[in-house]
Design a protein around this motif. Structure first.
Motif, PDB file in Angstrom:
ATOM      1  N   ALA A  30       0.827  -1.200   0.000  1.00  0.00           N
ATOM      2  CA  ALA A  30       0.000   0.000   0.000  1.00  0.00           C
ATOM      3  C   ALA A  30       0.866   1.258   0.000  1.00  0.00           C
ATOM      4  O   ALA A  30       1.978   1.265   0.540  1.00  0.00           O
ATOM      5  CB  ALA A  30      -0.914   0.008   1.230  1.00  0.00           C
ATOM      6  N   LYS A  31       0.351   2.316  -0.605  1.00  0.00           N
ATOM      7  CA  LYS A  31       0.986   3.635  -0.554  1.00  0.00           C
ATOM      8  C   LYS A  31       0.324   4.398   0.590  1.00  0.00           C
ATOM      9  O   LYS A  31      -0.842   4.773   0.499  1.00  0.00           O
ATOM     10  CB  LYS A  31       0.798   4.347  -1.884  1.00  0.00           C
ATOM     11  CG  LYS A  31       1.534   3.675  -3.041  1.00  0.00           C
ATOM     12  CD  LYS A  31       1.073   4.202  -4.384  1.00  0.00           C
ATOM     13  CE  LYS A  31       1.332   5.694  -4.529  1.00  0.00           C
ATOM     14  NZ  LYS A  31       0.879   6.199  -5.867  1.00  0.00           N
ATOM     15  N   VAL A  32       1.065   4.586   1.661  1.00  0.00           N
ATOM     16  CA  VAL A  32       0.485   5.095   2.909  1.00  0.00           C
ATOM     17  C   VAL A  32       0.755   6.583   3.091  1.00  0.00           C
ATOM     18  O   VAL A  32       1.889   7.054   2.951  1.00  0.00           O
ATOM     19  CB  VAL A  32       1.040   4.320   4.121  1.00  0.00           C
ATOM     20  CG1 VAL A  32       0.501   4.913   5.434  1.00  0.00           C
ATOM     21  CG2 VAL A  32       0.670   2.836   4.018  1.00  0.00           C
ATOM     22  N   THR A  33      -0.305   7.304   3.410  1.00  0.00           N
ATOM     23  CA  THR A  33      -0.214   8.695   3.828  1.00  0.00           C
ATOM     24  C   THR A  33      -0.709   8.768   5.267  1.00  0.00           C
ATOM     25  O   THR A  33      -1.734   8.161   5.597  1.00  0.00           O
ATOM     26  CB  THR A  33      -1.083   9.614   2.953  1.00  0.00           C
ATOM     27  OG1 THR A  33      -0.655   9.514   1.595  1.00  0.00           O
ATOM     28  CG2 THR A  33      -1.012  11.058   3.424  1.00  0.00           C
ATOM     29  N   GLN A  34       0.010   9.482   6.109  1.00  0.00           N
ATOM     30  CA  GLN A  34      -0.394   9.598   7.505  1.00  0.00           C
ATOM     31  C   GLN A  34      -0.813  11.027   7.842  1.00  0.00           C
ATOM     32  O   GLN A  34      -0.220  11.987   7.361  1.00  0.00           O
ATOM     33  CB  GLN A  34       0.747   9.198   8.438  1.00  0.00           C
ATOM     34  CG  GLN A  34       1.137   7.734   8.378  1.00  0.00           C
ATOM     35  CD  GLN A  34       2.041   7.356   9.527  1.00  0.00           C
ATOM     36  OE1 GLN A  34       1.761   7.660  10.692  1.00  0.00           O
ATOM     37  NE2 GLN A  34       3.149   6.696   9.216  1.00  0.00           N
ATOM     38  N   VAL A  35      -1.841  11.120   8.669  1.00  0.00           N
ATOM     39  CA  VAL A  35      -2.182  12.376   9.322  1.00  0.00           C
ATOM     40  C   VAL A  35      -1.773  12.184  10.775  1.00  0.00           C
ATOM     41  O   VAL A  35      -2.432  11.481  11.533  1.00  0.00           O
ATOM     42  CB  VAL A  35      -3.680  12.710   9.223  1.00  0.00           C
ATOM     43  CG1 VAL A  35      -3.995  13.982  10.018  1.00  0.00           C
ATOM     44  CG2 VAL A  35      -4.093  12.880   7.758  1.00  0.00           C
ATOM     45  N   LYS A  36      -0.649  12.758  11.160  1.00  0.00           N
ATOM     46  CA  LYS A  36      -0.088  12.550  12.493  1.00  0.00           C
ATOM     47  C   LYS A  36      -0.509  13.670  13.435  1.00  0.00           C
ATOM     48  O   LYS A  36      -0.303  14.851  13.156  1.00  0.00           O
ATOM     49  CB  LYS A  36       1.439  12.485  12.435  1.00  0.00           C
ATOM     50  CG  LYS A  36       1.986  11.120  12.099  1.00  0.00           C
ATOM     51  CD  LYS A  36       3.457  10.995  12.538  1.00  0.00           C
ATOM     52  CE  LYS A  36       3.925   9.559  12.384  1.00  0.00           C
ATOM     53  NZ  LYS A  36       5.272   9.352  12.963  1.00  0.00           N
ATOM     54  N   SER A  37      -1.088  13.269  14.553  1.00  0.00           N
ATOM     55  CA  SER A  37      -1.477  14.238  15.570  1.00  0.00           C
ATOM     56  C   SER A  37      -0.332  14.452  16.546  1.00  0.00           C
ATOM     57  O   SER A  37       0.501  13.562  16.758  1.00  0.00           O
ATOM     58  CB  SER A  37      -2.705  13.739  16.323  1.00  0.00           C
ATOM     59  OG  SER A  37      -3.801  13.557  15.452  1.00  0.00           O
ATOM     60  N   GLU A  38      -0.301  15.612  17.151  1.00  0.00           N
ATOM     61  CA  GLU A  38       0.639  15.858  18.234  1.00  0.00           C
ATOM     62  C   GLU A  38       0.315  14.913  19.383  1.00  0.00           C
ATOM     63  O   GLU A  38      -0.839  14.517  19.570  1.00  0.00           O
ATOM     64  CB  GLU A  38       0.539  17.306  18.706  1.00  0.00           C
ATOM     65  CG  GLU A  38       0.994  18.341  17.686  1.00  0.00           C
ATOM     66  CD  GLU A  38       2.478  18.232  17.380  1.00  0.00           C
ATOM     67  OE1 GLU A  38       3.262  17.947  18.318  1.00  0.00           O
ATOM     68  OE2 GLU A  38       2.855  18.416  16.205  1.00  0.00           O
ATOM     69  N   ILE A  39       1.329  14.552  20.155  1.00  0.00           N
ATOM     70  CA  ILE A  39       1.123  13.619  21.270  1.00  0.00           C
ATOM     71  C   ILE A  39       0.063  14.186  22.212  1.00  0.00           C
ATOM     72  O   ILE A  39       0.159  15.322  22.672  1.00  0.00           O
ATOM     73  CB  ILE A  39       2.435  13.374  22.019  1.00  0.00           C
ATOM     74  CG1 ILE A  39       3.424  12.644  21.108  1.00  0.00           C
ATOM     75  CG2 ILE A  39       2.186  12.552  23.289  1.00  0.00           C
ATOM     76  CD1 ILE A  39       4.805  12.464  21.709  1.00  0.00           C
ATOM     77  N   GLY A  40      -0.958  13.377  22.465  1.00  0.00           N
ATOM     78  CA  GLY A  40      -2.033  13.781  23.364  1.00  0.00           C
ATOM     79  C   GLY A  40      -3.221  14.404  22.673  1.00  0.00           C
ATOM     80  O   GLY A  40      -4.255  14.648  23.308  1.00  0.00           O
TER      81      GLY A  40
END
Length: 420
Positions: free
Chosen positions: A143-153
């Protein structure tokens, strides 16, 4: 005949666990275990981590069966009934349950190998360690993965999801309902609504390992396509079962894929006929199911569905607030930025200044309670985690919450922490 015996015999005599033997088309009771065997658990350190959780005595006793064939006429209806009971727990009428020997991690492989073909795009909403891991699994299968990363917490906002899916058409979007590494609770309902509106062909996948059975999750109503979980958390069964429910749409996507499934054990082509057979009260073989764990699952599912799920959700919210209020009164700080983004089945807490991780964990253990250290790679030594799901939340008479609050309060005091 077998089902009739199972339903009627417990009403007549004080026994549990039956083994039936077919002799000349007549069924005889071969094994009987008295209820008294499960009357109490041996003294042990209270397990208050975010899974495995404390298990009900009846669940543990259900595993104490003699050797039983996975195609035994005593076992087949138990497995079949368990599949049906899972639909009630997941709040779905037509979703297809899969119950397979393995951990929750196997659910990632099932999603990645059955629903995503090489080169297709996957959007991962990442709120901690398990978002990273799901991404890695998807990449293994091409798979070609894109992430939406949240700040910790913090948790992913609806606007962030809307922006991401406006840029590209994704085959799947994955949501970690509760990331066990951070205790952050995702807004699955809100995310599902925006995905349905803006990208209706995208399959909605929920990692519910730390949420199914303790957090509100409505499979059909919210339009979810897959929820995966494991036995050892809020479902209240010892580790060893990977449990997944797929929508009719997800099953169609699987059936119409253009490339071969790049997995043997995780392939739905092998497991779907098995699930259908057992639900139809027929035995079929692909790989040997963990018979004793499925007996335990059956017992736990009956307990869970004996009350409205709304009541169970509220029980976990109440337990969560009890723990968080007590720790807040001690002046401790939580990893999730606010209560709305905090899980109801677990709590992630920063160590107070001057308190060393090993010291607190060992001190709490000396009070006969086990809690968990941090898991998120970036801050693992800065926080600890407490689980409060399953019977710890639904059966207050056990006083598990009182015990863990007392153990933490006393331990911190003994380590020199004075609180607020």
């Amino acid at each position: 005949m077998i089902i009739a015996l199972q339903r009627q015999l417990p009403k007549l005599i004080n026994f549990r666990h039956f083994s039936y033997v077919n002799k000349n088309n007549k069924y005889f009771i071969q094994t009987i275990r008295p209820f008294s065997i499960m009357s109490s658990q041996k003294d042990h350190k209270l397990c208050m981590i975010p899974g495995p959780v404390e298990f009900h005595e009846d669940v543990l006793t259900s595993m104490s069966t003699l050797a039983t064939s996975h195609v035994s006429p005593a076992f087949i209806p138990v497995f079949g009934e368990s599949i049906q009971l899972l639909r009630k727990v997941f709040l779905t009428e037509k979703g297809q349950p899969f119950v397979v020997s393995g951990s929750g991690t196997l659910g990632w492989d099932m999603v990645s190998s059955n629903l995503v073909e090489p080169g297709e795009d996957a959007l991962v909403l990442n709120t901690g360690y398990f978002g990273d891991s799901f991404s890695e699994c998807l990449k293994v299968y091409g798979a070609k993965v894109t992430q939406v990363k949240s700040e910790i917490g913090e948790r992913t906002t609806i606007q962030e999801v809307s922006d991401a899916i406006s840029d590209k058409s994704y085959k799947i979007i994955t949501i970690t309902h509760v990331d066990t590494s951070t205790g952050v609770l995702a807004d699955v309902k809100g995310i599902s609504e925006v995905v349905k509106k803006q990208s209706p062909n995208t399959l909605i996948i929920v990692d519910g390992v730390c949420s199914v059975g303790c957090e509100e999750l409505r499979f059909d109503e919210w339009g979810i396509d897959v929820v995966l979980t494991a036995s050892q958390k809020a479902l209240g069964v010892p580790p060893g079962l990977s449990i997944l429910v797929a929508s009719e749409r997800a099953i169609e996507v699987f059936k119409n894929r253009k490339t071969p499934i790049p997995s043997y054990y995780a392939s739905w082509a092998h497991w779907l006929p098995i699930m259908n057979a057992y639900e139809s009260r027929k035995g079929m073989y692909f790989a040997t199911p963990p018979v004793q764990l499925i007996y335990a699952l059956n017992t736990s599912l009956k307990q869970i569905t004996s009350i409205p799920l709304e009541t169970r959700f509220e029980q976990h919210k109440k337990a969560s607030n009890r723990i968080k209020d007590a720790l807040d009164s001690l002046g401790l700080n939580f990893l999730p930025k606010n209560r709305e983004a905090a899980a109801n089945g677990m709590t992630a807490i920063y160590y107070p200044e001057g308190i060393q991780p090993a010291d607190l964990l060992q001190k709490v253990a000396s009070h006969n309670v086990v809690i968990a250290g941090g898991l998120h790679r970036a801050i693992a030594t800065k926080y600890f985690r407490v689980g409060h799901m399953g019977i710890s939340a639904t059966e207050p008479e056990r006083k598990h919450l009182d015990t863990v609050i007392s153990a933490l309060t006393d331990s911190l005091k003994e380590l020199g922490y004075s609180g607020k």
